[in-house]
Design a protein around this motif. Structure first.
Motif, PDB file in Angstrom:
ATOM      1  N   LEU A  34       0.793  -1.029   0.137  1.00  0.00           N
ATOM      2  CA  LEU A  34      -0.136   0.015  -0.009  1.00  0.00           C
ATOM      3  C   LEU A  34       1.045   1.254  -0.030  1.00  0.00           C
ATOM      4  N   VAL A  35       1.948   1.058   0.796  1.00  0.00           N
ATOM      5  CA  VAL A  35       2.913   2.458   0.879  1.00  0.00           C
ATOM      6  C   VAL A  35       3.408   2.736  -0.491  1.00  0.00           C
ATOM      7  N   LEU A  36       4.061   1.556  -1.124  1.00  0.00           N
ATOM      8  CA  LEU A  36       4.786   1.683  -2.279  1.00  0.00           C
ATOM      9  C   LEU A  36       4.029   2.045  -3.491  1.00  0.00           C
ATOM     10  N   SER A  37       2.976   1.333  -3.617  1.00  0.00           N
ATOM     11  CA  SER A  37       2.016   1.493  -4.676  1.00  0.00           C
ATOM     12  C   SER A  37       1.406   2.836  -4.491  1.00  0.00           C
ATOM     13  N   SER A  38       1.018   3.204  -3.413  1.00  0.00           N
ATOM     14  CA  SER A  38       0.564   4.812  -3.340  1.00  0.00           C
ATOM     15  C   SER A  38       1.313   5.915  -3.809  1.00  0.00           C
ATOM     16  N   LEU A  39       2.561   5.900  -3.393  1.00  0.00           N
ATOM     17  CA  LEU A  39       3.596   6.706  -3.592  1.00  0.00           C
ATOM     18  C   LEU A  39       4.097   6.521  -5.176  1.00  0.00           C
ATOM     19  N   ALA A  40       4.002   5.542  -5.658  1.00  0.00           N
ATOM     20  CA  ALA A  40       4.364   5.319  -7.282  1.00  0.00           C
ATOM     21  C   ALA A  40       3.300   5.867  -7.884  1.00  0.00           C
ATOM     22  N   GLY A  41       1.953   5.547  -7.421  1.00  0.00           N
ATOM     23  CA  GLY A  41       0.628   5.870  -8.361  1.00  0.00           C
ATOM     24  C   GLY A  41       0.585   7.200  -8.261  1.00  0.00           C
ATOM     25  N   TYR A  42       0.875   7.962  -7.178  1.00  0.00           N
ATOM     26  CA  TYR A  42       0.989   9.481  -7.152  1.00  0.00           C
ATOM     27  C   TYR A  42       1.755  10.014  -7.940  1.00  0.00           C
ATOM     28  N   GLY A  43       2.815   9.411  -7.993  1.00  0.00           N
ATOM     29  CA  GLY A  43       4.115  10.124  -8.852  1.00  0.00           C
ATOM     30  C   GLY A  43       3.852   9.665 -10.133  1.00  0.00           C
ATOM     31  N   PHE A  44       3.276   8.888 -10.508  1.00  0.00           N
ATOM     32  CA  PHE A  44       3.114   8.554 -12.200  1.00  0.00           C
ATOM     33  C   PHE A  44       1.735   9.502 -12.640  1.00  0.00           C
ATOM     34  N   ALA A  45       0.969   9.551 -11.670  1.00  0.00           N
ATOM     35  CA  ALA A  45      -0.314  10.365 -11.882  1.00  0.00           C
ATOM     36  C   ALA A  45      -0.327  11.936 -11.946  1.00  0.00           C
ATOM     37  N   ARG A  46       0.584  12.462 -11.059  1.00  0.00           N
ATOM     38  CA  ARG A  46       0.691  13.882 -10.350  1.00  0.00           C
ATOM     39  C   ARG A  46       1.942  14.422 -10.725  1.00  0.00           C
ATOM     40  N   THR A  47       2.847  13.818 -11.185  1.00  0.00           N
ATOM     41  CA  THR A  47       4.272  14.505 -11.311  1.00  0.00           C
ATOM     42  C   THR A  47       4.726  14.241 -12.839  1.00  0.00           C
ATOM     43  N   GLU A  48       5.628  15.202 -13.140  1.00  0.00           N
ATOM     44  CA  GLU A  48       6.183  15.269 -14.549  1.00  0.00           C
ATOM     45  C   GLU A  48       7.657  14.897 -14.543  1.00  0.00           C
ATOM     46  N   PHE A  49       8.189  13.746 -15.111  1.00  0.00           N
ATOM     47  CA  PHE A  49       9.564  13.515 -14.856  1.00  0.00           C
ATOM     48  C   PHE A  49       9.775  12.826 -16.281  1.00  0.00           C
ATOM     49  N   PRO A  50      11.245  12.884 -16.748  1.00  0.00           N
ATOM     50  CA  PRO A  50      11.740  12.355 -18.084  1.00  0.00           C
ATOM     51  C   PRO A  50      11.628  10.873 -17.909  1.00  0.00           C
ATOM     52  N   GLY A  51      11.094  10.342 -18.891  1.00  0.00           N
ATOM     53  CA  GLY A  51      10.812   8.952 -19.084  1.00  0.00           C
ATOM     54  C   GLY A  51       9.772   8.276 -18.400  1.00  0.00           C
ATOM     55  N   ARG A  52       8.936   9.269 -17.762  1.00  0.00           N
ATOM     56  CA  ARG A  52       7.607   8.884 -16.889  1.00  0.00           C
ATOM     57  C   ARG A  52       6.919   7.813 -17.573  1.00  0.00           C
ATOM     58  N   ASP A  53       6.474   7.964 -19.046  1.00  0.00           N
ATOM     59  CA  ASP A  53       5.476   7.096 -19.667  1.00  0.00           C
ATOM     60  C   ASP A  53       6.159   5.812 -19.933  1.00  0.00           C
ATOM     61  N   ILE A  54       7.615   5.871 -20.357  1.00  0.00           N
ATOM     62  CA  ILE A  54       8.075   4.663 -20.751  1.00  0.00           C
ATOM     63  C   ILE A  54       8.367   3.767 -19.272  1.00  0.00           C
ATOM     64  N   LEU A  55       8.732   4.229 -18.236  1.00  0.00           N
ATOM     65  CA  LEU A  55       8.830   3.731 -17.001  1.00  0.00           C
ATOM     66  C   LEU A  55       7.742   3.276 -16.502  1.00  0.00           C
ATOM     67  N   PHE A  56       6.474   3.801 -16.701  1.00  0.00           N
ATOM     68  CA  PHE A  56       5.100   3.111 -16.524  1.00  0.00           C
ATOM     69  C   PHE A  56       4.769   1.854 -17.395  1.00  0.00           C
ATOM     70  N   ILE A  57       5.211   2.128 -18.682  1.00  0.00           N
ATOM     71  CA  ILE A  57       5.061   0.871 -19.428  1.00  0.00           C
ATOM     72  C   ILE A  57       6.124  -0.270 -19.010  1.00  0.00           C
ATOM     73  N   VAL A  58       7.258  -0.161 -18.891  1.00  0.00           N
ATOM     74  CA  VAL A  58       8.085  -1.188 -17.943  1.00  0.00           C
ATOM     75  C   VAL A  58       7.190  -1.691 -16.632  1.00  0.00           C
ATOM     76  N   VAL A  59       6.502  -0.841 -15.862  1.00  0.00           N
ATOM     77  CA  VAL A  59       5.997  -1.455 -14.785  1.00  0.00           C
ATOM     78  C   VAL A  59       4.837  -2.209 -15.174  1.00  0.00           C
ATOM     79  N   LEU A  60       4.311  -1.930 -16.129  1.00  0.00           N
ATOM     80  CA  LEU A  60       3.017  -2.901 -16.845  1.00  0.00           C
ATOM     81  C   LEU A  60       3.361  -3.909 -17.240  1.00  0.00           C
TER      82      LEU A  60
END
Length: 281
Positions: free
Chosen positions: A91-117
């Motif tokens: 719950l802690v890690l998924s919430s932090l990661a989910g908030y980072g992917f959904a609310r913040t902008e950083f280089p390679g975010r979309d590619i990293l999210f695809i890797v997670v998927l």
């Protein structure tokens, strides 16, 4: 006239759907009820025939035999520690990661999210050998960290929380920023409480997966005092028809599943809210 016929037809359709749901529920409950009934039957009778399952006598001996086992409460404690630890960490890690992917902008975010998927497509069995070698090199087997840490890499949890955070309007964040709230404060105080239904759902699924996990605890925990309940109960079973008996085996199944059932009863309203929210979106 046409409108009334449409209403009647819709009502008949709803009744058919309700009847189908009830039928499926009964079909699902029949094996559960059968296991529960057999768990109260004397083993001597069941070794002759299971046709007497619906008739007396019944007994609690199968459950008292489980409680009399020297290691069962230790195994129960181990399962609780592992399941709760894995649930809290996920719950802690998924919430932090989910908030980072959904609310913040950083280089390679979309590619990293695809890797997670992509991690959702990799079966756990494909990682067992590498994972075993890694924890062997670290000398971490037969300990709680070895049983908990592999379950924290939950790609589904990250995906679920990311989608839930995306569904929350950004106006809430902007209003908090106008009050000089920090990014972490916005996450912790403002946005995170709105995701309780999703967290409850993720927590239930994670707890259920951790509680029922058999393969990894079987490999990592080789000492009886570190067995989880699934591994510990399995270690007491040989040929149940010739030793403990079918009733004892069914009582073990009920005993192992009861904690999960209790947890679900406490959190079922959050699961319903999360599923309903997902359907609306």
């Amino acid at each position: 006239m046409a409108a009334s016929q449409q209403i009647v037809g819709r009502g008949a359709g709803n009744k058919l759907i309700l009847a189908a749901v009830i039928l499926l529920a009964v079909i699902w409950l029949v094996p559960v009820a059968w296991v529960l009934i057999l768990s109260f039957k004397p083993n001597a009778e069941l070794m002759l025939s299971t046709n007497t399952a619906l008739h007396p006598p019944y007994t609690l001996k199968n459950y008292t035999d489980i409680l009399a086992s020297s290691g069962v409460f230790r195994w129960l404690f181990n399962s609780m520690v592992v399941a709760l630890g894995m649930t809290a960490g996920t719950l802690v890690l998924s919430s932090l990661a989910g908030y980072g992917f959904a609310r913040t902008e950083f280089p390679g975010r979309d590619i990293l999210f695809i890797v997670v998927l992509l991690g959702m497509a990799v079966p756990e069995q494909a990682l067992i050998i590498a994972r075993h070698q890694m924890f062997t090199d670290w000398k971490m087997h037969n300990g709680y960290p070895a049983l908990i840490l592999p379950g924290l890499s939950n790609a589904f949890g990250v995906f679920l929380m990311t989608q839930y955070f995306k569904a929350i309007p950004r106006d809430i964040d902007e209003a908090a920023m106008l009050d000089n709230a920090s990014r972490f404060k916005i996450f912790w105080k403002v946005v995170l409480p709105l995701t309780i239904p999703a967290q409850a759902t993720l927590g239930i699924f994670t707890f259920l997966t951790a509680w029922n996990d058999y393969l990894w605890p079987l490999i990592s925990a080789t000492k009886p005092e570190m067995f989880t309940l699934t591994v510990g109960i399995a270690s007491t079973q040989t040929n149940f028809a010739q030793s403990e008996g079918l009733g004892y085996l069914m009582a073990q199944a009920v005993f192992a599943g009861l904690p999960v059932f209790i947890v679900y009863l406490f959190f079922q309203k959050y699961i319903v809210r999360a599923v309903a929210g997902a359907a609306i979106r």
